[in-house]
Design an enzyme around this catalytic site. Sequence first.
Site, PDB file in Angstrom:
ATOM      1  N   TYR A  31       0.825  -1.200   0.000  1.00 19.04           N
ATOM      2  CA  TYR A  31       0.000   0.000   0.000  1.00 19.04           C
ATOM      3  C   TYR A  31       0.860   1.251   0.000  1.00 19.04           C
ATOM      4  O   TYR A  31       2.076   1.198   0.173  1.00 19.04           O
ATOM      5  CB  TYR A  31      -0.954   0.007   1.206  1.00 19.04           C
ATOM      6  CG  TYR A  31      -0.288   0.320   2.538  1.00 19.04           C
ATOM      7  CD1 TYR A  31       0.550  -0.596   3.161  1.00 19.04           C
ATOM      8  CD2 TYR A  31      -0.492   1.543   3.163  1.00 19.04           C
ATOM      9  CE1 TYR A  31       1.159  -0.296   4.386  1.00 19.04           C
ATOM     10  CE2 TYR A  31       0.111   1.847   4.386  1.00 19.04           C
ATOM     11  CZ  TYR A  31       0.936   0.919   4.989  1.00 19.04           C
ATOM     12  OH  TYR A  31       1.542   1.212   6.181  1.00 19.04           O
ATOM     13  N   LYS A 145       6.423  -1.922   1.821  1.00 21.45           N
ATOM     14  CA  LYS A 145       5.257  -1.294   2.471  1.00 21.45           C
ATOM     15  C   LYS A 145       4.076  -2.251   2.374  1.00 21.45           C
ATOM     16  O   LYS A 145       3.175  -2.093   1.549  1.00 21.45           O
ATOM     17  CB  LYS A 145       4.955   0.076   1.846  1.00 21.45           C
ATOM     18  CG  LYS A 145       4.110   0.956   2.765  1.00 21.45           C
ATOM     19  CD  LYS A 145       4.195   2.403   2.378  1.00 21.45           C
ATOM     20  CE  LYS A 145       3.232   3.282   3.168  1.00 21.45           C
ATOM     21  NZ  LYS A 145       3.397   3.266   4.622  1.00 21.45           N
ATOM     22  N   LEU A 201      11.236   1.270   6.742  1.00 20.28           N
ATOM     23  CA  LEU A 201      10.574   1.719   5.516  1.00 20.28           C
ATOM     24  C   LEU A 201      11.260   2.988   5.003  1.00 20.28           C
ATOM     25  O   LEU A 201      11.470   3.921   5.787  1.00 20.28           O
ATOM     26  CB  LEU A 201       9.102   2.024   5.800  1.00 20.28           C
ATOM     27  CG  LEU A 201       8.330   2.331   4.519  1.00 20.28           C
ATOM     28  CD1 LEU A 201       7.960   1.044   3.803  1.00 20.28           C
ATOM     29  CD2 LEU A 201       7.099   3.170   4.783  1.00 20.28           C
TER      30      LEU A 201
END
Length: 283
Positions: A31, A145, A201
């Site tokens: 996402y 992600k 991330l």
Amino acid sequence: MICHLNGEFLPLAEAKVPVLDRGFIFGDGVYEVIPVYGRKPFRIDGHLARLQRSLDAIRIRNPHAGIRWKQLIDELIGHHENNDQSVYLHVTRGVAKRDHGFPKDLAPTVFMMSNPLVMPSSEQLERGVVGVTATDNRWFRCDIKSTALLANVLLRQLAIDAGAAEAVLLRDGFLTEGSAANIFAVKSGVIVTPAKSHLLLPGITYDVILELAAQNGLPLEQRDVSEAEVRGADELWLTSATREVLAITTLDGRPVGNGAPGPIFRRMHALFQGLKRANGEPT
Ligand code: PDD
């Protein structure tokens, strides 16, 4: 509220996904969360590039070219009143009989929605927020992600239960990131943050901070940051698409620095606001 599902714009309450969607069964998807300022997506190319990297990493073909994603995102924004929005988009591997191994060439499921972007309150900006440290117990592909966010969900809830806004994650004695944010520390005027790796991330906001620091002569080092450095920092910040840059002024019940948002935070926050007004282009 109008959302997008597999090529169609429809009310959120009418959007339905089959129960065998691998996103539902396995969390098998990726996402993005894209902030929208003044009806314009911020750093859209960075978000679409990260989406491509996440899709490649989990071997889902990208259902749309970049130009098509941009059209869909613009159309979604057009269905909502707020000038500042937060667009959520999500691609799962699609629908198949439950089996861990995945069939090749499934049609991916594409879902997008948009919510009003709720900026940090003026109180949060003035006073900063509370953080708690926690052991980073996630997997070794935190650079993807993924929608499979169980560990992040539990870590965020641990923070909330402790009256905090974010968990500051430590792995083997070193800082990684937050449950849904990247983390920066400042000591003696130098900004430090862990380098990008499989342990965190690669935030789009993180990249913005790096750029703003370089353009404005603020010293910044991307390197391992020890737990002792986190605890002894003059300033701690969290960054994300939905929270921009926010000072953490209490960590595990103790003040960070003097317990108030620091001067480098204030400078960076102002620079970030300037960049937003310039629609993400360097000023
Ligand atoms: N999360 N690290 C993690 C684990 C995150 O979930 C996020 C963002 C970030 C910051 O990335 P960016 O600057 O690109 O938002 C770092 C989003 C906002 C979310 O899950 O809602």
